[in-house]
Design a protein around this motif. Sequence first.
Motif, PDB file in Angstrom:
ATOM      1  N   ILE A 139     -41.843  85.802   8.572  1.00 35.30           N
ATOM      2  CA  ILE A 139     -40.573  86.043   7.447  1.00 35.30           C
ATOM      3  C   ILE A 139     -40.704  85.136   6.484  1.00 35.30           C
ATOM      4  CG2 ILE A 139     -38.166  86.455   7.216  1.00 35.30           C
ATOM      5  CD1 ILE A 139     -38.309  88.073   9.973  1.00 35.30           C
ATOM      6  N   THR A 140     -40.573  83.581   6.973  1.00 34.05           N
ATOM      7  CA  THR A 140     -40.474  82.739   6.276  1.00 34.05           C
ATOM      8  C   THR A 140     -41.666  82.461   5.358  1.00 34.05           C
ATOM      9  OG1 THR A 140     -41.274  81.157   7.869  1.00 34.05           O
ATOM     10  CG2 THR A 140     -38.856  81.384   7.663  1.00 34.05           C
ATOM     11  N   TYR A 141     -42.832  82.810   5.651  1.00 36.29           N
ATOM     12  CA  TYR A 141     -43.934  82.824   4.829  1.00 36.29           C
ATOM     13  C   TYR A 141     -43.928  83.611   3.621  1.00 36.29           C
ATOM     14  CZ  TYR A 141     -46.259  80.246   8.775  1.00 36.29           C
ATOM     15  OH  TYR A 141     -46.769  79.496   9.764  1.00 36.29           O
ATOM     16  N   ALA A 142     -43.234  84.937   3.925  1.00 36.96           N
ATOM     17  CA  ALA A 142     -43.310  86.020   2.807  1.00 36.96           C
ATOM     18  C   ALA A 142     -42.781  85.214   1.342  1.00 36.96           C
ATOM     19  CB  ALA A 142     -42.392  87.121   3.160  1.00 36.96           C
ATOM     20  N   PRO A 143     -41.761  84.740   1.228  1.00 36.61           N
ATOM     21  CA  PRO A 143     -41.079  84.569  -0.128  1.00 36.61           C
ATOM     22  C   PRO A 143     -42.038  83.813  -1.011  1.00 36.61           C
ATOM     23  CG  PRO A 143     -39.541  83.854   1.434  1.00 36.61           C
ATOM     24  CD  PRO A 143     -40.696  84.042   2.378  1.00 36.61           C
ATOM     25  N   PHE A 145     -45.108  84.338  -1.564  1.00 38.51           N
ATOM     26  CA  PHE A 145     -45.922  85.294  -2.543  1.00 38.51           C
ATOM     27  C   PHE A 145     -45.140  86.139  -3.507  1.00 38.51           C
ATOM     28  CE2 PHE A 145     -47.784  84.481   1.380  1.00 38.51           C
ATOM     29  CZ  PHE A 145     -49.109  84.032   1.049  1.00 38.51           C
ATOM     30  N   ILE A 146     -43.914  85.935  -3.833  1.00 37.35           N
ATOM     31  CA  ILE A 146     -43.266  86.580  -4.712  1.00 37.35           C
ATOM     32  C   ILE A 146     -43.431  85.911  -6.099  1.00 37.35           C
ATOM     33  CG2 ILE A 146     -40.827  86.909  -5.600  1.00 37.35           C
ATOM     34  CD1 ILE A 146     -39.998  87.180  -2.594  1.00 37.35           C
ATOM     35  N   SER A 147     -43.487  86.546  -7.195  1.00 33.82           N
ATOM     36  CA  SER A 147     -43.981  85.787  -8.503  1.00 33.82           C
ATOM     37  C   SER A 147     -42.796  84.979  -8.821  1.00 33.82           C
ATOM     38  CB  SER A 147     -44.226  86.717  -9.611  1.00 33.82           C
ATOM     39  OG  SER A 147     -43.438  87.447  -9.971  1.00 33.82           O
ATOM     40  N   TRP A 198     -36.267  77.698  -0.919  1.00 41.27           N
ATOM     41  CA  TRP A 198     -36.347  78.945  -0.247  1.00 41.27           C
ATOM     42  C   TRP A 198     -37.690  79.575  -0.299  1.00 41.27           C
ATOM     43  CZ3 TRP A 198     -37.190  84.122  -2.501  1.00 41.27           C
ATOM     44  CH2 TRP A 198     -36.860  85.128  -1.559  1.00 41.27           C
ATOM     45  N   LEU A 201     -40.478  76.686   1.721  1.00 44.57           N
ATOM     46  CA  LEU A 201     -40.413  76.142   2.996  1.00 44.57           C
ATOM     47  C   LEU A 201     -41.347  76.450   4.152  1.00 44.57           C
ATOM     48  CD1 LEU A 201     -38.532  73.990   4.696  1.00 44.57           C
ATOM     49  CD2 LEU A 201     -36.833  76.051   5.200  1.00 44.57           C
ATOM     50  N   TRP A 203     -43.966  78.253   4.009  1.00 47.74           N
ATOM     51  CA  TRP A 203     -45.430  78.329   3.688  1.00 47.74           C
ATOM     52  C   TRP A 203     -45.978  76.827   3.879  1.00 47.74           C
ATOM     53  CZ3 TRP A 203     -49.373  81.381   3.658  1.00 47.74           C
ATOM     54  CH2 TRP A 203     -50.483  81.010   3.028  1.00 47.74           C
TER      55      TRP A 203
ATOM     56  N   CYS B  33     -34.195  84.156   4.531  1.00 50.44           N
ATOM     57  CA  CYS B  33     -35.566  84.518   3.635  1.00 50.44           C
ATOM     58  C   CYS B  33     -35.551  85.948   3.409  1.00 50.44           C
ATOM     59  CB  CYS B  33     -36.649  84.173   4.584  1.00 50.44           C
ATOM     60  SG  CYS B  33     -36.859  82.159   4.469  1.00 50.44           S
ATOM     61  N   LEU B  34     -35.035  86.900   4.341  1.00 51.69           N
ATOM     62  CA  LEU B  34     -34.974  88.450   4.343  1.00 51.69           C
ATOM     63  C   LEU B  34     -34.032  88.965   3.657  1.00 51.69           C
ATOM     64  CD1 LEU B  34     -37.475  89.892   5.336  1.00 51.69           C
ATOM     65  CD2 LEU B  34     -36.031  90.230   7.652  1.00 51.69           C
ATOM     66  N   VAL B 212     -53.634  87.626  -5.237  1.00 49.49           N
ATOM     67  CA  VAL B 212     -52.309  87.239  -5.456  1.00 49.49           C
ATOM     68  C   VAL B 212     -51.999  86.387  -6.732  1.00 49.49           C
ATOM     69  CG1 VAL B 212     -50.159  85.674  -4.672  1.00 49.49           C
ATOM     70  CG2 VAL B 212     -51.832  87.129  -2.996  1.00 49.49           C
ATOM     71  N   ASN B 216     -49.670  87.667  -9.595  1.00 51.27           N
ATOM     72  CA  ASN B 216     -48.052  86.940  -9.991  1.00 51.27           C
ATOM     73  C   ASN B 216     -48.237  86.017 -11.334  1.00 51.27           C
ATOM     74  OD1 ASN B 216     -46.999  87.953  -7.928  1.00 51.27           O
ATOM     75  ND2 ASN B 216     -47.365  85.881  -6.539  1.00 51.27           N
ATOM     76  N   GLN B 234     -46.058  91.246 -14.898  1.00 46.68           N
ATOM     77  CA  GLN B 234     -45.147  90.226 -14.859  1.00 46.68           C
ATOM     78  C   GLN B 234     -44.312  90.101 -16.250  1.00 46.68           C
ATOM     79  OE1 GLN B 234     -44.188  89.013 -12.010  1.00 46.68           O
ATOM     80  NE2 GLN B 234     -45.922  90.090 -10.847  1.00 46.68           N
ATOM     81  N   ILE B 276     -42.317  94.086  -6.217  1.00 45.61           N
ATOM     82  CA  ILE B 276     -42.940  93.369  -4.920  1.00 45.61           C
ATOM     83  C   ILE B 276     -43.584  94.259  -3.837  1.00 45.61           C
ATOM     84  CG2 ILE B 276     -41.377  91.396  -5.263  1.00 45.61           C
ATOM     85  CD1 ILE B 276     -39.569  92.347  -3.399  1.00 45.61           C
ATOM     86  N   MET B 279     -47.144  93.910  -2.625  1.00 41.06           N
ATOM     87  CA  MET B 279     -47.380  92.681  -1.894  1.00 41.06           C
ATOM     88  C   MET B 279     -46.870  92.863  -0.517  1.00 41.06           C
ATOM     89  SD  MET B 279     -48.595  90.125  -2.955  1.00 41.06           S
ATOM     90  CE  MET B 279     -49.354  89.377  -1.440  1.00 41.06           C
ATOM     91  N   MET B 280     -45.636  93.486  -0.140  1.00 41.09           N
ATOM     92  CA  MET B 280     -44.973  93.487   0.867  1.00 41.09           C
ATOM     93  C   MET B 280     -45.425  94.583   1.674  1.00 41.09           C
ATOM     94  SD  MET B 280     -42.498  91.326   1.087  1.00 41.09           S
ATOM     95  CE  MET B 280     -42.806  90.048  -0.124  1.00 41.09           C
ATOM     96  N   TYR B 283     -48.822  92.551   3.190  1.00 44.62           N
ATOM     97  CA  TYR B 283     -48.462  91.227   3.527  1.00 44.62           C
ATOM     98  C   TYR B 283     -48.488  91.239   5.265  1.00 44.62           C
ATOM     99  CZ  TYR B 283     -46.015  87.044   5.043  1.00 44.62           C
ATOM    100  OH  TYR B 283     -45.724  86.004   5.602  1.00 44.62           O
TER     101      TYR B 283
END
Lengths: 328, 301
Positions: A139-143, A145-147, A198, A201, A203, B33-34, B212, B216, B234, B276, B279-280, B283
Amino acid sequence: MKSQALAAEGRGLLRSRNTVTGAQVVKKSKWRAILRNYELYIFLLPALAYIAVFMYAPMYGVLMAFKDYNMAKGVMASPWVGLENFRRFFAGYNFWTTLWNTLALSLYYLAATLPLPIVLALIFNNIRTGIFKKSVQMITYAPNFISVVVLVGIMKILMTPETGVFNVLLTKFFGAGVIDVFGKPEYFRHLYVWSGVWQTLGWNSIIYVAALAGISPDLYEAATIDGASRLQKIWYLEIPSILPTAVIILILNTGSVMNLGFEKVYLMQTPLNLAVSETIPTYVYKMGVIAGDYSLATAIGLFNSVVSGVLLVIVNFISKKFSETSLY
Amino acid sequence: MLAIRKNKVREPLEDRVFAGVSYVVLAALAFICLYPLYFVVIASISDPDAVYAGKVILWIQGFTMMGYEKIFQNDSIFRGFFNSVFYTCVGTIINLAVTLPAAYALSRKDLVGRRGIMILFIITMYFSGGMIPTYLLIQNIGLYNKPIVLLLCNALVVYNMIIARSFFEQTIPDELLEAARIDGCGNTHFFVRIVLPLSKTMIAVVALYYAVMHWNSFMQALLYIDDPDWKPLQLVLRDLLISTQAMAQFMQGDESIVMQQKLVNVMQYGIIVVAILPMMVIYPFVQKHFVKGVMIGAVKG
């Protein structure tokens, strides 16, 4: 015995032949090695062509920082103006604010993003491996990969005054008033830095987790026998072992201090926060691409590279002195 | 056996407190994070009025697909999405075609001039001409506003090439090349038939990194693409989520201003989900490959 003698004789023969023709033979064998592997050079061709066109050719274009660039004449034929473009930048009314904004934002970012991944890695390293740990890591790695565009979009919509969920939670659960985070310049830096934390961290902790996994089990055993508690092991064993990794990352990040985040700063910029959000990279974009003053923009960009180069050398020097870790 | 069990040291109190605190911190972190992503998803399928009134916090209120219906009627999002798919697929193939052969050549110890060529590549990691000279170059060589510029301007990432090179150095033994040579196998043949099939994991890692990056990437398109038909997702998202003037096109009609604002919000949540989602979805399956990439890179670093 016999074969050894033969081999010695053979070596002697070779040597004598080499002495006769000397350097020529060496040269010839080098050419032969190149010819034999000619395919490898063809393999390299596309990559070399790429860096020649897209990396080295623009470096030559940096010359126009010292010229009065004219599109019709090209870089070569435009007249030299010496340091005039730099003078214009330094004398500009917003030179000091732009420089300060860039430095403040970068250093704040560096100070927040360097230690926290280490803390996270230490926690990961000291809890039992299982589904919980694995899923938290995932879960913490996931953000990461957000652009940038989506990240800023999410921030904007969640932090809309009154209706965004951030403000809803703030008023409902903490009894605080509504904060217009994007409208107030004083929040810009915190928003920039902590959204970065956020995102990166988890990654960034990976590299430290890897370094921690490399600590010899003998050391742990010795520490256990000496009666060290978990915190003592972290303090006396784990932190010293990952320090060199941390220093290298610090040095590398300092090198990019002045270049970080054009995209994010640019996207987070609003007329309301311009006083703190105008940084050198965004200023270069505006002067060059928007206003078309290419020479000035190139000079500003070059100034930026020089400053980051100097910072890199300084930090590298300091770390060489105190921790014996350095890039070169 | 009994003696050992008796003497087993219980974890000291300090350690148990530490473990407890760790779990709490990690759980909180995972939540932070979630939650924003989760909230965006539930808000995108909730009743706009409830979202606007701040009633949607933990679960969907008044399920509706209205936002998505509006999104799928919109041409620019559709086009941006497919443009991005195109840039990502073709771009990644070009990346691999440039990166892998070069990385293999540089992994060969018998390559004359290996060190010098490597330095040429490494210099580009630390120095660059900067935004403006590169921008002018793109204009001068006639790539400006041509979709191909987005495929070519990032054709090689030196860091990824170094990952590939380290992998080749560590996994392809010299003896293998010797043996293949004796059997009359040339370099190209060896690379295509033997090296590449042995490097599937690494190729997956590098391909994912490149994919990726393409999906992005925003700045290159901002600088080099002006043609609305060729804008990647984007750039379209920037117009719809951040500069928001483009959202005005959805605000025509006879609803009241407040109603229109609610609609726009719900659409924006939906747009974020669309952006997203690809990607999700992949992932969780490829996560371990990403991590592997960091490890291969770190060995050399």
